[in-house]
Design a protein around this motif. Structure first.
Motif, PDB file in Angstrom:
ATOM      1  N   ARG A  71      -0.033  10.596   7.625  1.00 52.52           N
ATOM      2  CA  ARG A  71       0.524  10.909   6.313  1.00 52.52           C
ATOM      3  C   ARG A  71       0.086   9.876   5.272  1.00 52.52           C
ATOM      4  NH1 ARG A  71       5.041  11.944   8.143  1.00 52.52           N
ATOM      5  NH2 ARG A  71       5.947   9.877   8.072  1.00 52.52           N
ATOM      6  N   LEU A  72       0.192   8.594   5.628  1.00 53.75           N
ATOM      7  CA  LEU A  72      -0.206   7.531   4.709  1.00 53.75           C
ATOM      8  C   LEU A  72      -1.703   7.567   4.418  1.00 53.75           C
ATOM      9  CD1 LEU A  72       1.984   4.636   6.111  1.00 53.75           C
ATOM     10  CD2 LEU A  72       2.165   5.671   3.844  1.00 53.75           C
ATOM     11  N   ALA A  73      -2.509   7.820   5.433  1.00 57.28           N
ATOM     12  CA  ALA A  73      -3.959   7.874   5.242  1.00 57.28           C
ATOM     13  C   ALA A  73      -4.357   9.058   4.359  1.00 57.28           C
ATOM     14  CB  ALA A  73      -4.679   7.953   6.584  1.00 57.28           C
ATOM     15  N   SER A  74      -3.686  10.179   4.517  1.00 58.89           N
ATOM     16  CA  SER A  74      -4.035  11.343   3.699  1.00 58.89           C
ATOM     17  C   SER A  74      -3.603  11.150   2.247  1.00 58.89           C
ATOM     18  CB  SER A  74      -3.421  12.617   4.278  1.00 58.89           C
ATOM     19  OG  SER A  74      -2.014  12.591   4.161  1.00 58.89           O
ATOM     20  N   GLY A  77      -5.321   6.890   1.552  1.00 59.45           N
ATOM     21  CA  GLY A  77      -6.556   6.380   2.155  1.00 59.45           C
ATOM     22  C   GLY A  77      -6.273   5.206   3.077  1.00 59.45           C
ATOM     23  N   ALA A  78      -7.311   4.467   3.410  1.00 56.51           N
ATOM     24  CA  ALA A  78      -7.183   3.340   4.340  1.00 56.51           C
ATOM     25  C   ALA A  78      -6.265   2.251   3.793  1.00 56.51           C
ATOM     26  CB  ALA A  78      -8.552   2.765   4.648  1.00 56.51           C
ATOM     27  N   GLU A  79      -6.182   2.119   2.471  1.00 53.43           N
ATOM     28  CA  GLU A  79      -5.308   1.106   1.870  1.00 53.43           C
ATOM     29  C   GLU A  79      -3.837   1.365   2.211  1.00 53.43           C
ATOM     30  OE1 GLU A  79      -5.919  -1.764   0.021  1.00 53.43           O
ATOM     31  OE2 GLU A  79      -7.915  -1.410   0.839  1.00 53.43           O
ATOM     32  N   GLY A  80      -3.465   2.620   2.368  1.00 55.78           N
ATOM     33  CA  GLY A  80      -2.083   2.964   2.705  1.00 55.78           C
ATOM     34  C   GLY A  80      -1.693   2.559   4.110  1.00 55.78           C
ATOM     35  N   LEU A  81      -2.661   2.254   4.960  1.00 59.07           N
ATOM     36  CA  LEU A  81      -2.386   1.862   6.342  1.00 59.07           C
ATOM     37  C   LEU A  81      -2.096   0.369   6.479  1.00 59.07           C
ATOM     38  CD1 LEU A  81      -5.159   3.948   8.103  1.00 59.07           C
ATOM     39  CD2 LEU A  81      -2.718   4.463   8.002  1.00 59.07           C
ATOM     40  N   ARG A  82      -2.299  -0.376   5.409  1.00 56.06           N
ATOM     41  CA  ARG A  82      -2.079  -1.824   5.466  1.00 56.06           C
ATOM     42  C   ARG A  82      -0.585  -2.128   5.523  1.00 56.06           C
ATOM     43  NH1 ARG A  82      -5.308  -4.769   0.928  1.00 56.06           N
ATOM     44  NH2 ARG A  82      -4.521  -6.500   2.152  1.00 56.06           N
TER      45      ARG A  82
END
Length: 92
Positions: A71-74, A77-82
């Motif tokens: 959900r965060l990646a969609s 993007g990758a920044e949301g996974l930090r």
């Protein structure tokens, strides 16, 4: 040379021409999940290199945790996974 039997493909060619293999995945004993490792696992799931069940069993993840990463990646993007961006990206 002996290759261990596995389910599914050993390597997948991405639309941009890159190749992702099972060797590119994080090690099974990963305890520290940085954004790049999360993104690599999510990419492998998206292209069919590994199954959800394999990821959950091998890495000791919960279904909810994996869904949260997706959900965060969609959304971001990758920044949301930090992990340091939790306050920025996980607010309603």
């Amino acid at each position: 040379m002996y290759l261990k039997k596995i389910e599914g493909p050993r390597a997948v060619t991405l639309p941009d021409g890159r190749i992702i293999t099972r060797a590119d995945l994080p090690p099974p004993d990963t305890a520290r999940w940085v954004a790049s490792r999360k993104a690599r696992l999510l990419l492998a799931l998206a292209v069919g290199l590994v199954t959800r069940d394999y990821a959950i069993e091998t890495y000791g993840l919960s279904e909810e945790e994996l869904q949260s990463w997706e959900r965060l990646a969609s959304r971001h993007g990758a920044e949301g996974l930090r992990a340091t961006s939790i306050q920025k990206y996980r607010q309603p």
